[in-house]
Design a protein around this motif. Structure first.
Motif, PDB file in Angstrom:
ATOM      1  N   LEU A 144      12.876  35.171  48.511  1.00 22.27           N
ATOM      2  CA  LEU A 144      12.662  34.257  49.630  1.00 22.27           C
ATOM      3  C   LEU A 144      11.170  34.032  49.862  1.00 22.27           C
ATOM      4  CD1 LEU A 144      15.195  35.468  52.371  1.00 22.27           C
ATOM      5  CD2 LEU A 144      15.302  33.384  51.005  1.00 22.27           C
ATOM      6  N   ARG A 145      10.828  32.821  50.273  1.00 23.39           N
ATOM      7  CA  ARG A 145       9.435  32.520  50.648  1.00 23.39           C
ATOM      8  C   ARG A 145       9.039  33.443  51.794  1.00 23.39           C
ATOM      9  NH1 ARG A 145       6.638  29.281  54.271  1.00 23.39           N
ATOM     10  NH2 ARG A 145       4.658  28.552  53.434  1.00 23.39           N
ATOM     11  N   ARG A 176      11.258  44.645  54.741  1.00 24.11           N
ATOM     12  CA  ARG A 176      10.331  43.546  54.435  1.00 24.11           C
ATOM     13  C   ARG A 176       9.191  43.491  55.445  1.00 24.11           C
ATOM     14  NH1 ARG A 176      14.139  38.677  52.203  1.00 24.11           N
ATOM     15  NH2 ARG A 176      15.273  40.010  50.781  1.00 24.11           N
ATOM     16  N   ILE A 177       9.494  43.818  56.694  1.00 29.56           N
ATOM     17  CA  ILE A 177       8.431  43.890  57.702  1.00 29.56           C
ATOM     18  C   ILE A 177       7.429  44.968  57.297  1.00 29.56           C
ATOM     19  CG2 ILE A 177       7.912  44.488  60.102  1.00 29.56           C
ATOM     20  CD1 ILE A 177      10.599  43.186  60.895  1.00 29.56           C
ATOM     21  N   VAL A 178       7.937  46.125  56.894  1.00 24.29           N
ATOM     22  CA  VAL A 178       7.073  47.219  56.453  1.00 24.29           C
ATOM     23  C   VAL A 178       6.236  46.779  55.248  1.00 24.29           C
ATOM     24  CG1 VAL A 178       7.094  49.513  55.370  1.00 24.29           C
ATOM     25  CG2 VAL A 178       8.478  49.073  57.423  1.00 24.29           C
ATOM     26  N   ARG A 179       6.872  46.170  54.273  1.00 27.23           N
ATOM     27  CA  ARG A 179       6.159  45.689  53.071  1.00 27.23           C
ATOM     28  C   ARG A 179       5.036  44.729  53.461  1.00 27.23           C
ATOM     29  NH1 ARG A 179       9.330  41.190  50.186  1.00 27.23           N
ATOM     30  NH2 ARG A 179       8.627  40.238  52.115  1.00 27.23           N
ATOM     31  N   LYS A 233      -8.936  36.415  63.932  1.00 34.16           N
ATOM     32  CA  LYS A 233      -9.897  37.459  64.300  1.00 34.16           C
ATOM     33  C   LYS A 233     -10.402  37.307  65.728  1.00 34.16           C
ATOM     34  CE  LYS A 233     -13.880  35.104  62.378  1.00 34.16           C
ATOM     35  NZ  LYS A 233     -14.970  35.164  61.434  1.00 34.16           N
ATOM     36  N   ASP A 234     -10.286  36.113  66.310  1.00 37.10           N
ATOM     37  CA  ASP A 234     -10.682  35.883  67.697  1.00 37.10           C
ATOM     38  C   ASP A 234      -9.518  36.092  68.669  1.00 37.10           C
ATOM     39  OD1 ASP A 234     -13.344  35.190  66.968  1.00 37.10           O
ATOM     40  OD2 ASP A 234     -12.630  33.189  66.399  1.00 37.10           O
ATOM     41  N   MET A 235      -8.416  36.632  68.152  1.00 41.23           N
ATOM     42  CA  MET A 235      -7.196  36.902  68.915  1.00 41.23           C
ATOM     43  C   MET A 235      -6.614  35.626  69.524  1.00 41.23           C
ATOM     44  SD  MET A 235      -6.354  40.012  68.391  1.00 41.23           S
ATOM     45  CE  MET A 235      -7.076  39.871  66.755  1.00 41.23           C
ATOM     46  N   GLU A 236      -6.683  34.537  68.734  1.00 41.67           N
ATOM     47  CA  GLU A 236      -6.073  33.258  69.094  1.00 41.67           C
ATOM     48  C   GLU A 236      -4.813  33.078  68.262  1.00 41.67           C
ATOM     49  OE1 GLU A 236     -10.241  30.877  69.907  1.00 41.67           O
ATOM     50  OE2 GLU A 236      -9.382  30.889  67.893  1.00 41.67           O
ATOM     51  N   LEU A 237      -3.722  32.727  68.926  1.00 43.94           N
ATOM     52  CA  LEU A 237      -2.438  32.572  68.239  1.00 43.94           C
ATOM     53  C   LEU A 237      -2.522  31.477  67.177  1.00 43.94           C
ATOM     54  CD1 LEU A 237       0.515  33.629  68.238  1.00 43.94           C
ATOM     55  CD2 LEU A 237       1.062  31.717  69.743  1.00 43.94           C
ATOM     56  N   GLN A 238      -2.081  31.825  65.978  1.00 48.35           N
ATOM     57  CA  GLN A 238      -2.059  30.888  64.859  1.00 48.35           C
ATOM     58  C   GLN A 238      -0.700  30.834  64.167  1.00 48.35           C
ATOM     59  OE1 GLN A 238      -4.627  28.777  64.061  1.00 48.35           O
ATOM     60  NE2 GLN A 238      -5.506  29.596  65.945  1.00 48.35           N
ATOM     61  N   TYR A 239       0.176  31.769  64.487  1.00 47.95           N
ATOM     62  CA  TYR A 239       1.498  31.785  63.861  1.00 47.95           C
ATOM     63  C   TYR A 239       2.522  32.308  64.840  1.00 47.95           C
ATOM     64  CZ  TYR A 239       5.215  32.318  60.454  1.00 47.95           C
ATOM     65  OH  TYR A 239       6.409  32.201  59.789  1.00 47.95           O
ATOM     66  N   ARG A 240       3.601  31.562  64.999  1.00 41.52           N
ATOM     67  CA  ARG A 240       4.762  31.986  65.794  1.00 41.52           C
ATOM     68  C   ARG A 240       5.977  31.515  65.020  1.00 41.52           C
ATOM     69  NH1 ARG A 240       6.483  32.164  71.594  1.00 41.52           N
ATOM     70  NH2 ARG A 240       8.318  33.503  71.454  1.00 41.52           N
ATOM     71  N   GLY A 241       6.353  32.307  64.041  1.00 42.71           N
ATOM     72  CA  GLY A 241       7.436  31.876  63.173  1.00 42.71           C
ATOM     73  C   GLY A 241       8.216  33.051  62.627  1.00 42.71           C
ATOM     74  N   ARG A 242       8.954  32.770  61.593  1.00 41.08           N
ATOM     75  CA  ARG A 242       9.858  33.766  61.020  1.00 41.08           C
ATOM     76  C   ARG A 242       9.169  34.603  59.944  1.00 41.08           C
ATOM     77  NH1 ARG A 242      13.741  29.636  57.563  1.00 41.08           N
ATOM     78  NH2 ARG A 242      12.230  29.203  55.910  1.00 41.08           N
ATOM     79  N   LEU A 243       9.787  35.720  59.641  1.00 47.37           N
ATOM     80  CA  LEU A 243       9.366  36.561  58.524  1.00 47.37           C
ATOM     81  C   LEU A 243       9.655  35.831  57.216  1.00 47.37           C
ATOM     82  CD1 LEU A 243       8.430  39.489  57.652  1.00 47.37           C
ATOM     83  CD2 LEU A 243      10.866  39.910  57.304  1.00 47.37           C
ATOM     84  N   ASP A 244      10.900  35.427  57.080  1.00 50.84           N
ATOM     85  CA  ASP A 244      11.380  34.654  55.942  1.00 50.84           C
ATOM     86  C   ASP A 244      12.722  34.048  56.362  1.00 50.84           C
ATOM     87  OD1 ASP A 244      13.375  36.671  55.590  1.00 50.84           O
ATOM     88  OD2 ASP A 244      12.186  37.699  54.055  1.00 50.84           O
ATOM     89  N   ALA A 245      13.485  33.529  55.435  1.00 47.77           N
ATOM     90  CA  ALA A 245      14.739  32.857  55.776  1.00 47.77           C
ATOM     91  C   ALA A 245      15.919  33.811  55.960  1.00 47.77           C
ATOM     92  CB  ALA A 245      15.083  31.807  54.716  1.00 47.77           C
ATOM     93  N   SER A 246      15.673  35.118  55.960  1.00 50.92           N
ATOM     94  CA  SER A 246      16.753  36.086  56.189  1.00 50.92           C
ATOM     95  C   SER A 246      17.319  35.907  57.589  1.00 50.92           C
ATOM     96  CB  SER A 246      16.238  37.517  56.059  1.00 50.92           C
ATOM     97  OG  SER A 246      15.780  37.777  54.766  1.00 50.92           O
ATOM     98  N   ARG A 247      18.543  36.302  57.754  1.00 51.07           N
ATOM     99  CA  ARG A 247      19.174  36.300  59.076  1.00 51.07           C
ATOM    100  C   ARG A 247      19.688  37.709  59.341  1.00 51.07           C
ATOM    101  NH1 ARG A 247      16.343  32.476  60.051  1.00 51.07           N
ATOM    102  NH2 ARG A 247      17.060  30.358  60.114  1.00 51.07           N
ATOM    103  N   LYS A 248      20.965  37.848  59.672  1.00 49.09           N
ATOM    104  CA  LYS A 248      21.536  39.174  59.932  1.00 49.09           C
ATOM    105  C   LYS A 248      21.890  39.907  58.645  1.00 49.09           C
ATOM    106  CE  LYS A 248      24.633  37.772  62.982  1.00 49.09           C
ATOM    107  NZ  LYS A 248      25.747  37.790  63.930  1.00 49.09           N
ATOM    108  N   ILE A 271      20.605  40.835  54.600  1.00 49.80           N
ATOM    109  CA  ILE A 271      19.409  40.921  53.762  1.00 49.80           C
ATOM    110  C   ILE A 271      19.442  39.750  52.793  1.00 49.80           C
ATOM    111  CG2 ILE A 271      18.202  42.293  52.036  1.00 49.80           C
ATOM    112  CD1 ILE A 271      19.451  44.775  53.389  1.00 49.80           C
ATOM    113  N   GLY A 272      18.403  38.941  52.826  1.00 49.77           N
ATOM    114  CA  GLY A 272      18.324  37.781  51.947  1.00 49.77           C
ATOM    115  C   GLY A 272      17.887  38.179  50.556  1.00 49.77           C
TER     116      GLY A 272
END
Length: 185
Positions: free
Chosen positions: A150-151, A56-59, A128-143, A145-146
């Protein structure tokens, strides 16, 4: 042991460094930014959380490129204590998973410390200004495969960043294995 990173510190500036890439070149992290931003993700080869979502990261990395968002992954784990995270094993991991983005080795862990990275995977989405705007999860998967429906938290947030320069007000933290820090000498 599972770890959760803190939530987004909006506006925090991306840190750059030159690190070895699995393709044999030394590369600058920020060289991989797209015209609308960059995702920097801390991963490793052996983490079950990463293994569960690497496809999913690759996708998402491939699809975010269409929105002008670049993508780069870093491994900061202590390879002496965790040999499965060695640079040679990073090369194998990149090949086996057909990573379409650079996979850089933060051997001295200075970049992970500068970013305040906590776990694998740990996602940092910059505008585009290299300012952090997201620090979160990929999706609701855990260990595990969800389900496929999934959103897509990271993807949707970074599409928003590509269009507006801002990330969502509400973000769910990532969860993963703690970064394997070297013991102080």
């Amino acid at each position: 042991m599972a770890a959760n990173p803190p939530l987004c510190d909006y506006g925090w500036k991306a840190v750059d460094a030159r690190l070895p890439n699995t393709d044999g070149r030394n590369c600058s992290i920020l060289d991989f930014s797209g015209p609308n931003g960059l995702v920097v993700v801390f991963i490793c080869n052996h983490c079950p959380y990463v293994k569960a979502v690497i496809a999913r990261i690759v996708r998402d990395a491939i699809e975010l490129e269409d929105h002008g968002i670049g993508f780069v992954a870093l491994n900061s784990n202590d390879a002496e204590a965790y040999p499965q995270d060695s640079f040679d094993n990073m090369k194998r991991f990149a090949s086996q998973n057909m990573l379409p983005f650079p996979y850089l080795y933060d051997e001295d862990q200075s970049v992970a410390k500068a970013y305040g990275a906590v776990c694998t995977p740990d996602f940092f989405g910059f505008n585009k200004d290299m300012e952090l705007q997201y620090r979160g999860r990929l999706d609701a998967s855990r260990k595990e495969i969800g389900p496929g429906d999934l959103r897509r938290d990271l993807y949707e947030a970074m599409v928003m960043v590509s269009r507006t320069g801002r990330g969502p007000a509400e973000q769910q933290p990532s969860i993963g294995c703690s970064i394997k820090w070297k013991m102080p000498v």
